[in-house]
Design a protein around this motif. Structure first.
Motif, mmCIF file in Angstrom:
data_model
loop_
_atom_site.group_PDB
_atom_site.id
_atom_site.type_symbol
_atom_site.label_atom_id
_atom_site.label_comp_id
_atom_site.label_asym_id
_atom_site.label_seq_id
_atom_site.Cartn_x
_atom_site.Cartn_y
_atom_site.Cartn_z
ATOM 1 N N ASP B 1 -13.136 56.402 88.164
ATOM 2 C CA ASP B 1 -14.067 57.063 89.082
ATOM 3 C C ASP B 1 -13.724 58.552 89.180
ATOM 4 O OD1 ASP B 1 -14.359 54.378 91.518
ATOM 5 O OD2 ASP B 1 -15.408 54.796 89.654
ATOM 6 N N THR B 2 -14.735 59.378 89.025
ATOM 7 C CA THR B 2 -14.522 60.812 89.125
ATOM 8 C C THR B 2 -14.416 61.202 90.578
ATOM 9 O OG1 THR B 2 -15.808 61.137 87.112
ATOM 10 C CG2 THR B 2 -15.459 63.053 88.509
ATOM 11 N N ALA B 3 -13.352 61.953 90.951
ATOM 12 C CA ALA B 3 -13.133 62.295 92.347
ATOM 13 C C ALA B 3 -14.029 63.459 92.780
ATOM 14 C CB ALA B 3 -11.668 62.628 92.559
ATOM 15 N N VAL B 4 -14.036 64.527 91.983
ATOM 16 C CA VAL B 4 -14.887 65.686 92.238
ATOM 17 C C VAL B 4 -15.699 65.919 90.959
ATOM 18 C CG1 VAL B 4 -15.013 68.124 92.817
ATOM 19 C CG2 VAL B 4 -13.212 66.697 93.811
ATOM 20 N N SER B 5 -16.985 65.787 91.070
ATOM 21 C CA SER B 5 -17.828 65.933 89.882
ATOM 22 C C SER B 5 -18.795 67.089 90.053
ATOM 23 C CB SER B 5 -18.595 64.642 89.596
ATOM 24 O OG SER B 5 -19.419 64.311 90.701
ATOM 25 N N GLN B 6 -18.900 67.886 88.985
ATOM 26 C CA GLN B 6 -19.799 69.032 88.974
ATOM 27 C C GLN B 6 -20.805 68.845 87.865
ATOM 28 O OE1 GLN B 6 -16.085 72.049 89.168
ATOM 29 N NE2 GLN B 6 -18.031 73.041 88.748
ATOM 30 N N THR B 7 -22.016 69.326 88.105
ATOM 31 C CA THR B 7 -23.023 69.347 87.054
ATOM 32 C C THR B 7 -23.840 70.632 87.162
ATOM 33 O OG1 THR B 7 -24.538 68.105 88.485
ATOM 34 C CG2 THR B 7 -23.259 66.835 86.883
ATOM 35 N N PRO B 8 -24.187 71.230 86.020
ATOM 36 C CA PRO B 8 -23.833 70.792 84.665
ATOM 37 C C PRO B 8 -22.443 71.276 84.267
ATOM 38 C CG PRO B 8 -25.191 72.747 84.557
ATOM 39 C CD PRO B 8 -25.067 72.410 86.026
ATOM 40 N N LYS B 9 -21.965 70.820 83.138
ATOM 41 C CA LYS B 9 -20.684 71.261 82.592
ATOM 42 C C LYS B 9 -20.839 72.634 81.943
ATOM 43 C CE LYS B 9 -16.416 70.593 80.892
ATOM 44 N NZ LYS B 9 -15.223 70.504 81.753
ATOM 45 N N TYR B 10 -21.960 72.831 81.290
ATOM 46 C CA TYR B 10 -22.261 74.112 80.647
ATOM 47 C C TYR B 10 -23.655 74.557 81.086
ATOM 48 C CZ TYR B 10 -18.422 72.745 77.574
ATOM 49 O OH TYR B 10 -17.204 72.342 77.097
ATOM 50 N N LEU B 11 -23.789 75.861 81.264
ATOM 51 C CA LEU B 11 -25.079 76.416 81.680
ATOM 52 C C LEU B 11 -25.260 77.767 81.019
ATOM 53 C CD1 LEU B 11 -27.572 76.167 83.472
ATOM 54 C CD2 LEU B 11 -26.222 77.010 85.397
ATOM 55 N N VAL B 12 -26.249 77.867 80.146
ATOM 56 C CA VAL B 12 -26.571 79.119 79.476
ATOM 57 C C VAL B 12 -27.957 79.522 79.947
ATOM 58 C CG1 VAL B 12 -26.862 80.320 77.291
ATOM 59 C CG2 VAL B 12 -25.194 78.463 77.476
ATOM 60 N N THR B 13 -28.075 80.749 80.431
ATOM 61 C CA THR B 13 -29.339 81.173 81.004
ATOM 62 C C THR B 13 -29.525 82.671 80.815
ATOM 63 O OG1 THR B 13 -30.720 81.077 82.990
ATOM 64 C CG2 THR B 13 -28.393 81.609 83.297
ATOM 65 N N GLN B 14 -30.744 83.122 80.966
ATOM 66 C CA GLN B 14 -31.029 84.550 80.795
ATOM 67 C C GLN B 14 -30.856 85.313 82.105
ATOM 68 O OE1 GLN B 14 -34.994 84.604 79.050
ATOM 69 N NE2 GLN B 14 -34.111 84.872 77.007
ATOM 70 N N MET B 15 -30.600 86.576 81.957
ATOM 71 C CA MET B 15 -30.509 87.465 83.127
ATOM 72 C C MET B 15 -31.778 87.363 83.955
ATOM 73 S SD MET B 15 -28.957 90.976 81.495
ATOM 74 C CE MET B 15 -29.615 91.905 82.863
ATOM 75 N N GLY B 16 -31.597 87.400 85.268
ATOM 76 C CA GLY B 16 -32.741 87.373 86.165
ATOM 77 C C GLY B 16 -33.157 86.001 86.628
ATOM 78 N N ASN B 17 -32.673 84.961 85.917
ATOM 79 C CA ASN B 17 -33.032 83.595 86.314
ATOM 80 C C ASN B 17 -32.284 83.158 87.561
ATOM 81 O OD1 ASN B 17 -34.793 83.334 84.208
ATOM 82 N ND2 ASN B 17 -33.453 82.062 82.937
ATOM 83 N N ASP B 18 -32.795 82.093 88.183
ATOM 84 C CA ASP B 18 -32.130 81.449 89.315
ATOM 85 C C ASP B 18 -31.627 80.088 88.851
ATOM 86 O OD1 ASP B 18 -34.836 82.459 91.551
ATOM 87 O OD2 ASP B 18 -33.166 83.602 90.710
ATOM 88 N N LYS B 19 -30.370 79.764 89.202
ATOM 89 C CA LYS B 19 -29.813 78.487 88.784
ATOM 90 C C LYS B 19 -28.969 77.881 89.900
ATOM 91 C CE LYS B 19 -31.362 78.190 84.582
ATOM 92 N NZ LYS B 19 -32.292 77.097 84.193
ATOM 93 N N SER B 20 -28.764 76.575 89.805
ATOM 94 C CA SER B 20 -27.927 75.860 90.778
ATOM 95 C C SER B 20 -26.875 75.026 90.072
ATOM 96 C CB SER B 20 -28.784 74.944 91.649
ATOM 97 O OG SER B 20 -29.632 75.673 92.499
ATOM 98 N N ILE B 21 -25.731 74.921 90.717
ATOM 99 C CA ILE B 21 -24.654 74.048 90.262
ATOM 100 C C ILE B 21 -24.390 73.048 91.392
ATOM 101 C CG2 ILE B 21 -22.307 73.885 89.392
ATOM 102 C CD1 ILE B 21 -22.429 76.896 88.817
#
Lengths: 109, 112
Positions: B1-21
């Motif tokens: 069981d994963t204790a602390v999990s984050q998604t995504p593992k990798y995130l490639v995006t262009q300048m100016g975009n909005d993203k969430s982790i």
């Protein structure tokens, strides 16, 4: 931001050698932790020391907290390739951590 | 069981975009954090939440906004991404009064 200075920054040794990593600050801390971080992963807690002069052992790893609680050392005996990673000392309170500058260890066969 | 999990593992995006982790912990800890690790591997705290309440907000651009819907989740939203935001972001959790933090495996953000 308070900094914890670690030395050396980089260390490349052969399997079986011993090594010591140092963590120093001008401030007094209530506790100090050591973490190891492997590539692509988050830091993993190895040990926490809270008492000045305290020594803790974890298999081949020996951790010491300085008497004045300003510094710490990590000694590895007979290093193995599995010890390879980034070692971080971390100090502070339960609500905020200050991270050391890190020591990158490479152990080769 | 994963204790602390984050998604995504990798995130490639262009300048100016909005993203969430996203970050979730199943340890029952009451405090969660976001850290940023730069290219020199130095970890710096960004935010800390205790029981959904913000308790640490270091000097980060206000383009970064944490959201904690419950004490098991702490998400990080970034608006108008810039090249300098490229780094590895770590989520972590702890229980107040106990030393020791559990980290997620990180999200490598690359802004192009």
């Amino acid at each position: 931001t308070q900094l914890l200075e670690q030395s050396p920054q980089f260390l490349s040794i052969q399997e079986g050698e011993n090594l010591t990593v140092y963590c120093n600050s001008s401030s007094v801390f209530s506790s100090l932790q050591w973490y190891r971080q492997e590539p692509g992963e988050g830091p993993v807690l190895l040990v926490t020391v809270v008492t000045g002069g305290e020594v803790k052992k974890l298999k081949r790893l020996t951790f010491q907290f300085g008497d004045a609680r300003k510094d710490s050392s990590l000694h590895i005996t007979a290093a193995q390739p599995g010890d390879t990673g980034l070692y971080l000392c971390v100090a502070g309170t339960a609500s905020k951590l200050t991270f050391g500058t890190g020591t990158r260890l490479q152990v080769t066969l | 069981d994963t204790a602390v999990s984050q998604t995504p593992k990798y995130l490639v995006t262009q300048m100016g975009n909005d993203k969430s982790i996203k970050c979730e912990q199943n340890l029952g800890h009451d405090t969660m954090y976001w850290y940023k690790q730069d290219s020199k591997k130095f970890l710096k705290i960004m935010f800390s939440y205790n029981n959904k309440e913000l308790i640490i907000n270091e000097t980060v651009p206000n383009r970064f906004s944490p959201k904690s819907p419950d004490k098991a989740h702490l998400n990080l939203h970034i608006n108008s991404l810039e090249l300098g935001d490229s780094a590895v972001y770590f989520c972590a959790s702890s229980q107040r009064g106990y030393y020791g933090y559990t980290f997620g495996s990180g999200t490598r953000l690359t802004v192009v």
